[in-house]
Design a protein around this motif. Structure first.
Motif, mmCIF file in Angstrom:
data_model
loop_
_atom_site.group_PDB
_atom_site.id
_atom_site.type_symbol
_atom_site.label_atom_id
_atom_site.label_comp_id
_atom_site.label_asym_id
_atom_site.label_seq_id
_atom_site.Cartn_x
_atom_site.Cartn_y
_atom_site.Cartn_z
ATOM 1 N N PRO A 144 -83.180 16.924 -0.661
ATOM 2 C CA PRO A 144 -82.249 16.196 0.215
ATOM 3 C C PRO A 144 -81.545 15.072 -0.552
ATOM 4 O O PRO A 144 -82.126 14.465 -1.455
ATOM 5 C CB PRO A 144 -83.162 15.624 1.301
ATOM 6 N N THR A 186 -78.358 11.827 0.041
ATOM 7 C CA THR A 186 -77.602 11.020 0.995
ATOM 8 C C THR A 186 -76.226 10.740 0.416
ATOM 9 O O THR A 186 -76.118 10.332 -0.745
ATOM 10 C CB THR A 186 -78.331 9.698 1.290
ATOM 11 N N THR A 191 -78.641 19.754 7.308
ATOM 12 C CA THR A 191 -79.046 18.357 7.425
ATOM 13 C C THR A 191 -80.448 18.244 6.834
ATOM 14 O O THR A 191 -81.164 19.247 6.702
ATOM 15 C CB THR A 191 -79.065 17.887 8.891
ATOM 16 N N ALA A 192 -80.865 17.053 6.495
ATOM 17 C CA ALA A 192 -82.172 16.850 5.865
ATOM 18 C C ALA A 192 -83.317 17.335 6.745
ATOM 19 O O ALA A 192 -84.368 17.715 6.238
ATOM 20 C CB ALA A 192 -82.361 15.380 5.498
ATOM 21 N N ASP A 193 -83.109 17.368 8.068
ATOM 22 C CA ASP A 193 -84.165 17.848 8.963
ATOM 23 C C ASP A 193 -84.091 19.360 9.208
ATOM 24 O O ASP A 193 -84.800 19.892 10.054
ATOM 25 C CB ASP A 193 -84.179 17.074 10.276
ATOM 26 N N GLY A 194 -83.230 20.072 8.455
ATOM 27 C CA GLY A 194 -83.226 21.524 8.483
ATOM 28 C C GLY A 194 -82.215 22.190 9.385
ATOM 29 O O GLY A 194 -82.229 23.402 9.539
ATOM 30 N N GLU A 195 -81.299 21.451 9.977
ATOM 31 C CA GLU A 195 -80.287 22.038 10.863
ATOM 32 C C GLU A 195 -79.093 22.531 10.040
ATOM 33 O O GLU A 195 -78.425 21.740 9.367
ATOM 34 C CB GLU A 195 -79.824 21.010 11.884
ATOM 35 N N GLU A 211 -77.311 12.819 5.472
ATOM 36 C CA GLU A 211 -78.395 13.221 4.582
ATOM 37 C C GLU A 211 -78.498 14.739 4.685
ATOM 38 O O GLU A 211 -78.739 15.278 5.765
ATOM 39 C CB GLU A 211 -79.706 12.544 4.967
ATOM 40 N N TYR A 212 -78.282 15.406 3.572
ATOM 41 C CA TYR A 212 -78.165 16.859 3.541
ATOM 42 C C TYR A 212 -79.029 17.460 2.443
ATOM 43 O O TYR A 212 -79.507 16.764 1.557
ATOM 44 C CB TYR A 212 -76.713 17.277 3.264
ATOM 45 N N TYR A 213 -79.139 18.796 2.480
ATOM 46 C CA TYR A 213 -79.553 19.565 1.311
ATOM 47 C C TYR A 213 -78.751 20.849 1.299
ATOM 48 O O TYR A 213 -78.145 21.235 2.302
ATOM 49 C CB TYR A 213 -81.068 19.802 1.266
#
Length: 110
Positions: A38, A40, A62-66, A91-93
């Protein structure tokens, strides 16, 4: 006259202001399918890639997997390099899917 020459040399040797303000957030090189860690970013960032394989895709999460969107944000059916601009902070990946070597870079723009 020499003052004008010195001024011209100083102006030509100075780096452009936009180049000095870019900031590399993440760079990853690999082969095949991989996720980045992840990261930012603030508003105004760019995704740059160089893919060597015949199939290449990037998904944004998104960092939480969405997953952001139903389709990949990048698809490419031949080797090559390119870039894409994104306006929104967060915050992404990235999930990179490829059949060859690749390099992906996330750059924060000024």
């Amino acid at each position: 006259m020499w003052k004008v020459a010195l001024l011209c040399i100083a102006l030509l040797s100075a780096a452009p202001s936009w180049a000095a303000e870019e900031h590399v957030i993440v760079t990853k090189s690999a082969n095949g399918t991989r996720n980045t860690r992840p990261f930012t970013v603030q508003d105004r960032w760019e995704l740059r890639w160089d893919a060597k394989g015949q199939k290449f895709a990037i998904y944004l999460f998104t960092a939480d997997g969405e997953r952001q969107g139903l389709l990949p944000i990048v698809t490419q059916d031949k080797p090559g390099a390119d870039s894409s601009y994104y306006p929104k902070a967060g915050e992404y990946y990235l999930k990179i899917v490829s059949d060859g070597d690749w390099t992906v870079t996330v750059v924060q723009l000024p």
